[in-house]
Design a protein around this motif. Sequence first.
Motif, PDB file in Angstrom:
ATOM      1  N   ARG A  94       0.843  -0.923   0.018  1.00  0.00           N
ATOM      2  CA  ARG A  94      -0.076  -0.023  -0.042  1.00  0.00           C
ATOM      3  C   ARG A  94       0.777   1.547  -0.063  1.00  0.00           C
ATOM      4  O   ARG A  94       2.066   1.379   0.504  1.00  0.00           O
ATOM      5  CB  ARG A  94      -0.860  -0.101   1.178  1.00  0.00           C
ATOM      6  CG  ARG A  94      -1.852   1.244   1.345  1.00  0.00           C
ATOM      7  CD  ARG A  94      -2.819   1.274   2.504  1.00  0.00           C
ATOM      8  NE  ARG A  94      -3.799   0.490   2.359  1.00  0.00           N
ATOM      9  CZ  ARG A  94      -4.745  -0.063   3.296  1.00  0.00           C
ATOM     10  NH1 ARG A  94      -4.670   0.384   4.467  1.00  0.00           N
ATOM     11  NH2 ARG A  94      -5.469  -0.914   2.923  1.00  0.00           N
ATOM     12  N   GLU A  95       0.444   2.300  -0.656  1.00  0.00           N
ATOM     13  CA  GLU A  95       1.115   3.602  -0.617  1.00  0.00           C
ATOM     14  C   GLU A  95       0.585   4.276   0.479  1.00  0.00           C
ATOM     15  O   GLU A  95      -0.655   4.514   0.610  1.00  0.00           O
ATOM     16  CB  GLU A  95       0.888   4.261  -1.896  1.00  0.00           C
ATOM     17  CG  GLU A  95       1.670   5.522  -2.030  1.00  0.00           C
ATOM     18  CD  GLU A  95       1.693   6.278  -3.329  1.00  0.00           C
ATOM     19  OE1 GLU A  95       2.327   5.825  -4.318  1.00  0.00           O
ATOM     20  OE2 GLU A  95       0.656   7.249  -3.438  1.00  0.00           O
ATOM     21  N   TYR A  96       1.541   5.002   1.211  1.00  0.00           N
ATOM     22  CA  TYR A  96       1.366   5.864   2.362  1.00  0.00           C
ATOM     23  C   TYR A  96       1.719   7.130   2.164  1.00  0.00           C
ATOM     24  O   TYR A  96       2.909   7.494   1.734  1.00  0.00           O
ATOM     25  CB  TYR A  96       1.911   5.292   3.755  1.00  0.00           C
ATOM     26  CG  TYR A  96       1.206   3.872   3.927  1.00  0.00           C
ATOM     27  CD1 TYR A  96       0.208   4.104   5.012  1.00  0.00           C
ATOM     28  CD2 TYR A  96       1.584   2.670   3.489  1.00  0.00           C
ATOM     29  CE1 TYR A  96      -0.642   2.760   5.416  1.00  0.00           C
ATOM     30  CE2 TYR A  96       1.004   1.661   3.958  1.00  0.00           C
ATOM     31  CZ  TYR A  96      -0.056   1.569   4.841  1.00  0.00           C
ATOM     32  OH  TYR A  96      -0.803   0.568   5.336  1.00  0.00           O
ATOM     33  N   GLU A  97       1.313   8.224   2.762  1.00  0.00           N
ATOM     34  CA  GLU A  97       1.689   9.586   2.755  1.00  0.00           C
ATOM     35  C   GLU A  97       2.167   9.796   4.582  1.00  0.00           C
ATOM     36  O   GLU A  97       1.095   9.871   5.215  1.00  0.00           O
ATOM     37  CB  GLU A  97       0.763  10.561   2.529  1.00  0.00           C
ATOM     38  CG  GLU A  97       1.177  11.815   2.493  1.00  0.00           C
ATOM     39  CD  GLU A  97       0.214  12.812   1.679  1.00  0.00           C
ATOM     40  OE1 GLU A  97      -0.081  12.812   0.569  1.00  0.00           O
ATOM     41  OE2 GLU A  97      -0.343  13.757   2.567  1.00  0.00           O
ATOM     42  N   PHE A  98       3.344  10.226   4.671  1.00  0.00           N
ATOM     43  CA  PHE A  98       3.705  10.426   5.967  1.00  0.00           C
ATOM     44  C   PHE A  98       4.314  11.836   5.987  1.00  0.00           C
ATOM     45  O   PHE A  98       4.833  12.011   5.450  1.00  0.00           O
ATOM     46  CB  PHE A  98       5.030   9.512   6.422  1.00  0.00           C
ATOM     47  CG  PHE A  98       5.254   9.573   7.876  1.00  0.00           C
ATOM     48  CD1 PHE A  98       4.964   8.891   8.756  1.00  0.00           C
ATOM     49  CD2 PHE A  98       6.150  10.603   8.076  1.00  0.00           C
ATOM     50  CE1 PHE A  98       5.349   9.092  10.002  1.00  0.00           C
ATOM     51  CE2 PHE A  98       6.891  10.715   9.214  1.00  0.00           C
ATOM     52  CZ  PHE A  98       6.103  10.079  10.349  1.00  0.00           C
ATOM     53  N   THR A  99       3.478  12.612   7.058  1.00  0.00           N
ATOM     54  CA  THR A  99       3.747  14.027   7.410  1.00  0.00           C
ATOM     55  C   THR A  99       4.257  14.109   8.748  1.00  0.00           C
ATOM     56  O   THR A  99       3.623  13.558   9.646  1.00  0.00           O
ATOM     57  CB  THR A  99       2.693  14.634   6.888  1.00  0.00           C
ATOM     58  OG1 THR A  99       2.387  14.483   5.632  1.00  0.00           O
ATOM     59  CG2 THR A  99       3.007  16.462   7.122  1.00  0.00           C
ATOM     60  N   TRP A 100       5.333  14.878   8.801  1.00  0.00           N
ATOM     61  CA  TRP A 100       6.005  15.181  10.281  1.00  0.00           C
ATOM     62  C   TRP A 100       6.033  16.657  10.466  1.00  0.00           C
ATOM     63  O   TRP A 100       6.326  17.297   9.348  1.00  0.00           O
ATOM     64  CB  TRP A 100       7.102  14.336  10.590  1.00  0.00           C
ATOM     65  CG  TRP A 100       8.225  14.771  10.038  1.00  0.00           C
ATOM     66  CD1 TRP A 100       8.744  14.257   8.977  1.00  0.00           C
ATOM     67  CD2 TRP A 100       9.191  15.561  10.506  1.00  0.00           C
ATOM     68  NE1 TRP A 100      10.032  14.755   8.490  1.00  0.00           N
ATOM     69  CE2 TRP A 100      10.178  15.664   9.626  1.00  0.00           C
ATOM     70  CE3 TRP A 100       9.432  16.458  11.541  1.00  0.00           C
ATOM     71  CZ2 TRP A 100      11.666  16.519   9.605  1.00  0.00           C
ATOM     72  CZ3 TRP A 100      10.529  17.256  11.858  1.00  0.00           C
ATOM     73  CH2 TRP A 100      11.641  17.098  10.744  1.00  0.00           C
ATOM     74  N   GLU A 101       6.019  17.244  11.537  1.00  0.00           N
ATOM     75  CA  GLU A 101       6.335  18.727  11.553  1.00  0.00           C
ATOM     76  C   GLU A 101       7.208  19.053  12.865  1.00  0.00           C
ATOM     77  O   GLU A 101       7.108  18.355  13.888  1.00  0.00           O
ATOM     78  CB  GLU A 101       4.891  19.313  12.223  1.00  0.00           C
ATOM     79  CG  GLU A 101       5.129  20.840  12.376  1.00  0.00           C
ATOM     80  CD  GLU A 101       3.552  21.500  12.588  1.00  0.00           C
ATOM     81  OE1 GLU A 101       3.811  22.369  13.383  1.00  0.00           O
ATOM     82  OE2 GLU A 101       2.782  21.109  12.172  1.00  0.00           O
TER      83      GLU A 101
END
Length: 168
Positions: A94-101
């Motif tokens: 599966r394709e995931y979008e990981f975002t961190w701040e």
Amino acid sequence: MAPYSADRRAFLSGVAGTLTAACVAGCLGNESESDSSPEPVVDAAEAVDGDTDPDAWRDVEEIRFDGYVGGWLGLEPAAIDRVENPTLVLVEGREYEFTWENQDGVHHNFALWDDDEEVVDGYSTDGNDIVGERETLVFEASAEMETYRCEYQQAGQKGDIEFIHDAA
């Protein structure tokens, strides 16, 4: 001079006894603490164990974290909300979008590692040291992914990855 010497010895014996008792009590206290779950290091975290039930992860495609020197703080999905360095449960392929701040102005990045501690398929962000700056990594989950890390704060910002092999 003898009375002064005796008073000094009594005082030092008392101090030694008090320190010994404190050390023994401290050791016993630490022993009982080690039996309980560890506490989060990051102040904003509420737990160190998230929900790894596959049903909580089956429809997840986006993951969000905040980055601190002490650890990653899970925000989304709900299974990792306010969890420090949560285990990620992914569906292989599966394709995931990981975002961190960035939350503390210290240089961080996010990387997916294999069991040889090598970045898998170049899946890592460049990194930044600006409070409020975000980075996003889009990746395809593969079974060789063992952990995620900040390559600059490896001791504190790390977590495990588990896989759901059957997404049905």
